[in-house]
Each structure stands twice: as C-alpha cells, then as structure tokens.
Design an enzyme around this catalytic site. Structure first.
Site, short mmCIF file in Angstrom:
data_model
loop_
_atom_site.label_atom_id
_atom_site.label_comp_id
_atom_site.label_asym_id
_atom_site.label_seq_id
_atom_site.Cartn_x
_atom_site.Cartn_y
_atom_site.Cartn_z
N PHE A 82 -36.72 18.82 8.85
CA PHE A 82 -36.63 17.83 7.76
C PHE A 82 -35.28 17.87 7.06
O PHE A 82 -34.87 16.87 6.46
CB PHE A 82 -37.70 18.11 6.70
CG PHE A 82 -39.11 17.90 7.15
CD1 PHE A 82 -39.63 16.62 7.33
CD2 PHE A 82 -39.95 18.98 7.40
CE1 PHE A 82 -40.93 16.43 7.72
CE2 PHE A 82 -41.26 18.79 7.80
CZ PHE A 82 -41.75 17.51 7.96
N SER A 141 -36.60 7.90 11.21
CA SER A 141 -36.88 6.87 10.21
C SER A 141 -36.94 5.48 10.82
O SER A 141 -36.28 5.20 11.83
CB SER A 141 -35.77 6.91 9.15
OG SER A 141 -35.80 5.78 8.32
N TYR A 151 -26.46 6.92 6.35
CA TYR A 151 -27.75 7.62 6.46
C TYR A 151 -28.51 7.13 7.69
O TYR A 151 -28.97 7.92 8.52
CB TYR A 151 -28.61 7.41 5.20
CG TYR A 151 -30.06 7.74 5.45
CD1 TYR A 151 -30.47 9.07 5.58
CD2 TYR A 151 -31.02 6.74 5.60
CE1 TYR A 151 -31.80 9.39 5.85
CE2 TYR A 151 -32.35 7.05 5.87
CZ TYR A 151 -32.73 8.37 5.99
OH TYR A 151 -34.03 8.68 6.27
N LYS A 189 -29.64 9.04 11.55
CA LYS A 189 -30.95 9.09 12.21
C LYS A 189 -30.84 8.57 13.65
O LYS A 189 -31.42 9.15 14.57
CB LYS A 189 -31.99 8.29 11.42
CG LYS A 189 -32.34 8.91 10.08
CD LYS A 189 -32.86 10.33 10.23
CE LYS A 189 -33.20 10.98 8.90
NZ LYS A 189 -33.57 12.41 9.05
#
Length: 338
Positions: A81, A125, A150, A154
């Site tokens: 995570f 995500s 961001y 991912k």
C-alpha cells in the site's frame, strides 16, 4: 504464514491488517508514518486481540529494504500500500511521487525476485482508466494517458510488475484496481485519518458535518449525469480489505491462471456527489452546508466498476451499501472529534 503489509498503518492498510489477522495470518507492518499514526496499532489490537509486528522505516532507503528482507526471510506474501496518493499534490511535486511510488516498488520487487516463490498484491487504482469510453468499466478497458503523476505511478507500477513477472516464474502478483474507498471499521477503532485538508469526498463531508469545515465545495453541477454532478463507485473499506485477503489466498493456494492478474474492486454501482451528500444527511440527521462551484481540472465525469471478474474469478463481492459505509464514516468522525 507471515505477510508483510507496507503502509499498514494507513486507511486501507490498517483495515487489511485486521482482516489478515482475523484469518490467522501473522502480519508485519512497514510504515514511515508520513501519512499515518502509530496509535493505529492499538486500534488493530483492540479489534483482533493481537498487535502486529511493526517496523518504522522508509522504503526509499534501499539498504533498509534489503536489511528487512534479510531479517524476515519467512515472509510469504507482500501487500503493498505504501505510496503517496494525493492527485493535486502529485501535479505540484511530481518527483516526490515518482521517487516514493516507483522507487520503493522496485526495491521490494528486487528482494522478492531473490526468493524461490513470492506472492505480491499491488494497490492500484481505477485512475488507470481515465475517463473510460463506456460504463461500467471492465478490466479490458484501455489504459488511458494518465491525468496526473499519481495516476501515472499506478500505470507504471503495473507495467513494472508485469515485466518483472514475465522473467520471474516464482513471482506471482495481482493488481487490484480500486475505485473510491470510504467508511471506517464497525468497531469504531480504526478509520480514515486525513492529515490536513482531506483529498477525498467522504472525510470532507463528515468534517463539514461535524463543523470542522465551514462548507463543502461541489465541483460542478453541469456534467452529463442525472443530477449534473460527478459519479463515482464508493466501496466500503472493509469490503476492500477482504478483497486483498482473498487475492492473496488465491496466489498462496496457486489458484491464479497467470503470474500477473488484474481485478477491479468496486461495488458496480455509481453514485453522484449529491447522492453521497444525501446519504450523509440521512444517516446523520444533519443538513450539510455545501455550495456548487466551478469544475475542478482533471475530474472525470463518471467511473464505476464492472465487478463480474472479481465476483466470479476471485469469489469476492462487495456487501455494504453506500448508506451503511457512510454511517460508519460518521460514527468514526464523531469518535475522533470526541
């Protein structure tokens, strides 16, 4: 069986640690507490009766990652995570995001590649889909050019894992692309603890409801949706945590069909911003002070999951409604303010 949870003191990480311990796994957490609190360990213990092992270290320090895996050679699985996750901040500080989200992933994978067998769950995500061409979004939907650093981390993270799995037969990985996590544990012992101004809608709603924020801004009411506000797939954090455990067990039991798999994790239901507000007003009995303002750059109109693959292949399904999840978020908000 020992499982490493990086970022295990965070919102989703802590709930996943609870579900792992409830299933009998021995958990060791790595967290640098840059966006979390060590007191979360007490909440985990209060729920499960056991405090997980915990190491405070920065995964950006390669030698410390190497040292950790040298000391914990019996780690059978990793749920990763640990990452920076604020879209707006990533636009302002791209290098921070690339270093923290990509560098740390590479260091962990390097250590796992040294093992004969390793299982890896990646926190991905739905941002990888951008504004998808059609709803609901399946795992086959094209990955769009990222709207932010961001989102790009991912996408790149998934590519790095896929490339590594191709040349590392002993490494088995699953990327869980989740939609919009929300809520708090039913016990009220752990929940979302945003530092500073919340980046997510639900904690901003509950903070406004309790009087910590003067007003909630609703970014645009002129989208091509039934009520003009953006639509998202809000998934209860405990449902999401259970998906991680199911995915890990799939790998540990050798049920995976390839050594890199991808699953959407959502409810399959889209809810608008105004519907989320009405849900809060219903469970709290309070009128929320909100105002319609201009659209926010980078926001997509709609995103909700097709969960068929997760339901059938993983054998996992979201169980909680938006209202139930909102109720737990509100109980948590009241508790932490008290």
């Amino acid at each position: 069986m020992k499982v490493l949870v990086t970022g295990g003191l965070g919102f989703i990480g802590s709930h996943t640690v609870v579900e792992l311990q409830n299933k009998g796994f021995e958990v060791v957490i790595i967290d640098d507490c840059s966006n979390s609190d060590e007191n979360v360990l007490d909440g985990i213990k209060a729920i499960t009766g056991k405090k997980p092992l915990y190491e405070k270290l920065d995964l950006k320090e390669k030698h410390k990652v190497e040292d950790f895996f040298q000391r914990y050679q019996d780690v059978a699985g990793v749920i990763h995570f640990a990452a920076s996750k604020a879209v707006g901040e990533s636009v302002e500080k791209p290098l921070l995001y690339y270093e923290n989200n990509i560098g740390t992933l590479v260091y962990i994978l390097k250590e796992l590649c040294k093992k004969n067998k390793a299982s890896f769950i990646f926190s991905s995500s739905c941002t990888v889909y951008g504004q998808a061409d059609k709803m609901p979004i399946t795992e086959d939907a094209p990955v769009k050019v990222a709207e932010s650093p961001y989102g790009n981390t991912k996408q790149m993270g998934e590519e790095i894992i896929a490339d590594t799995c191709k040349v590392t037969p002993g490494l088995n990985a699953i990327a869980l692309r989740y939609f919009n996590p929300m809520g708090a544990h039913p016990s009220g012992e752990i929940g979302e603890l945003p530092i500073g101004v919340p980046q997510n809608l639900v904690p901003f709603i509950t903070q406004t409801g309790i009087g910590l924020r003067d007003q909630l801004s609703v970014f645009g009411d002129d989208y091509p949706t039934p009520d003009g506000t953006c639509i998202r797939d809000y998934i209860y954090v405990v449902d999401l945590a259970k998906a991680h455990v199911v995915a890990l067990e799939r790998l540990l039991n050798g049920k995976n069909e390839s050594n890199f798999e991808v699953f959407n994790v959502g409810t399959g239901t889209g809810s608008s911003v105004l519907e989320a507000i009405k849900s809060f007003e219903k469970v709290s009995g309070r009128k929320l002070n909100y105002k319609i303002v201009d659209r926010r750059p980078g926001d997509i109109t709609s995103a909700y999951a097709d969960t068929t693959k997760a339901n059938k292949v993983l054998g996992w399904k979201a169980e909680y409604t938006l209202e139930e999840a909102m109720n737990y978020a509100w109980i948590w908000e009241q508790k932490i303010r008290d």
